[in-house]
Design an enzyme around this catalytic site. Structure first.
Site, short mmCIF file in Angstrom:
data_model
loop_
_atom_site.label_atom_id
_atom_site.label_comp_id
_atom_site.label_asym_id
_atom_site.label_seq_id
_atom_site.Cartn_x
_atom_site.Cartn_y
_atom_site.Cartn_z
N GLU A 35 -9.88 7.00 3.72
CA GLU A 35 -10.78 6.06 4.40
C GLU A 35 -9.95 4.83 4.75
OE1 GLU A 35 -10.25 5.97 1.18
OE2 GLU A 35 -9.91 3.81 0.96
N LYS A 85 0.81 -1.23 0.00
CA LYS A 85 0.00 0.00 0.00
C LYS A 85 0.84 1.27 0.00
CE LYS A 85 -4.41 -1.58 1.78
NZ LYS A 85 -4.23 -3.00 2.13
N SER A 91 1.73 -9.82 -0.82
CA SER A 91 1.35 -8.41 -0.68
C SER A 91 1.71 -7.80 0.67
CB SER A 91 -0.14 -8.24 -0.94
OG SER A 91 -0.90 -9.09 -0.10
#
Ligand SMILES: *Cc1c(COP(=O)(O)O)cnc(C)c1O
Length: 393
Positions: free
Chosen positions: A111, A89, A377
């Site tokens: 968010e 991310k 990930s």
């Protein structure tokens, strides 16, 4: 056929920008500028320098020898778990914070569901000295306390979303409301390849560094830049978009997207969006989403907090509908087993999201000469309690 976005902001029939009029100026400003800004040499230079020295890129492409032996195929892990903050991310939030600065924005909103994107956003805001407000459902605040603490340590304000089911989609609604009220000074950092155009494309381009590295790393190790398969889990779809990006148009490279089946695709507790979803509009984008017959969004379920999004990014809706990618759904149990296997066989504790991708090897047989790259990930530190509860360790 192309599998990338067209100049109108669509992947096939999916995508676009279905937004209220009051949001139009914000989204339009971004749409008109994002490609221009990203193409600036100084932008590229700053982005790449931060990816290198702050995030720790390139992330290794690791040949998993013992796992490969067990499944009789060549398995490589793309180690996004080794990035700063523990997942892919951060690639996107670094890109977007630089974008925000170029557009003259000094207030950042985001968010978050499980808190991973909130932490990645709070991190880059601290790095750049920008104000950071993270909207998070009240229910999620209670169940993700460590990430709430991280965001606060990093200087962010965490605002509880009190409406609806008080989870991710309600937090998203609050963030959108904030952006409408603060159109001039605020940038909204969305955390996956979702939302109105240009977000899915912009986020995919920031994450594309993953497949760019896979190509030269594989060339070094195997003498070819082309894997036979690329496998990635899909929540909104950003780590998959990054891992697939430079292979989208090369159909010799097979793509496998792994969704969370939860307790079973048809159990009523699932997040297998592409299989269960119907066309609809969520958060400004036309895509596949889980909904009731009268079009209300269904609450998704997965043991993994990062995969229980009721929609999927428009790129993935198109990859599903066109058949370019194979979509498989992995249950909680199978994901957890695959995660524990990676611990025992390779000494790597994966995020439960990534464990879903790893479960592909019990689900599907590959040839001994196949090169299979799996997007790892994120790391599993955040999930230790869930693993321990699940296995009674
Ligand atoms: C958030 C998250 C995901 C899911 O998000 P995508 O946008 O689908 O990549 C997957 N893995 C990890 C480790 C995450 O934190």
């Amino acid at each position: 056929m192309t599998y990338n976005i067209n100049n109108k902001g669509y992947y096939g029939e999916f995508g676009g920008a279905y937004i209220p009029e009051m949001l139009y100026p914000n989204v339009e400003e971004l749409r008109q500028n994002y490609l221009k800004v990203m193409a600036e040499p100084e932008f590229q230079e700053e982005f790449n320098a931060l990816l290198k020295d702050y995030v720790g890129r390139p992330s290794p492409l690791y040949f998993a020898k013992r796992l490969s032996e067990k499944y009789h195929t060549k398995i490589y892990l793309k180690r996004e778990d080794l990035n700063h903050t523990g997942a892919h991310k951060i690639n996107n939030t670094i890109g977007q914070i630089l974008m925000a600065k170029r557009l003259g924005k000094h207030r950042i909103i985001a968010e978050t569901g499980a808190g991973q994107h909130g932490v990645a956003t709070a991190t880059v805001c601290a790095l750049m000295g920008l104000e950071c407000i993270v909207y998070m459902g009240e229910v999620d605040i209670a169940r993700q306390a460590p990430n709430v603490a991280r965001m606060k340590m990093l200087g962010a304000t965490v605002v509880p979303a009190l409406s609806g089911s008080r989870t991710l989609k309600d937090a998203t609604n609050e963030a959108i409301r904030d952006w409408i009220n603060n159109p001039v000074n605020t940038h909204y950092i969305i955390g996956s390849v979702v939302g109105p155009h240009p977000y899915p494309d912009m986020v995919a381009r920031f994450q594309a560094i993953v497949s760019e590295e896979i190509k030269w790393q594989l060339k070094e190790k195997e003498g070819t830049a082309k894997p036979d398969y690329v496998v990635a889990c899909v929540g909104g779809g950003s780590n998959a978009a990054g891992a697939f990006y430079h292979f989208l148009e090369d159909t010799e490279v097979k793509l496998i997207a792994v969704e969370a089946a939860g307790k079973g695709v048809h159990s009523g507790e699932s997040a297998a969006t592409s299989i269960l979803g119907k066309e609809g509009i969520i958060h400004g984008s036309k895509t596949l989403l889980m909904q009731t017959p009268d079009g209300q969004i269904t609450e998704p379920y997965s043991i993994s907090a990062g995969l229980d999004y009721p929609g999927v990014g428009p790129m993935h809706a198109h990859l599903y509908k066109s058949g370019r990618a194979e979509f498989i759904a992995i249950t909680d149990n199978d994901a957890m087993t695959a995660g524990l296997e990676l611990c025992k066989k390779e000494g790597i504790i994966p995020a439960i999201e990534s464990s879903h991708a790893l479960a592909v090897f019990e689900h599907k047989t590959f040839k001994p000469e196949d090169i299979v790259v799996v997007s790892l990930s994120g790391r599993g530190d955040k999930d230790l309690e869930t693993y321990i509860d699940h296995f009674g360790l």
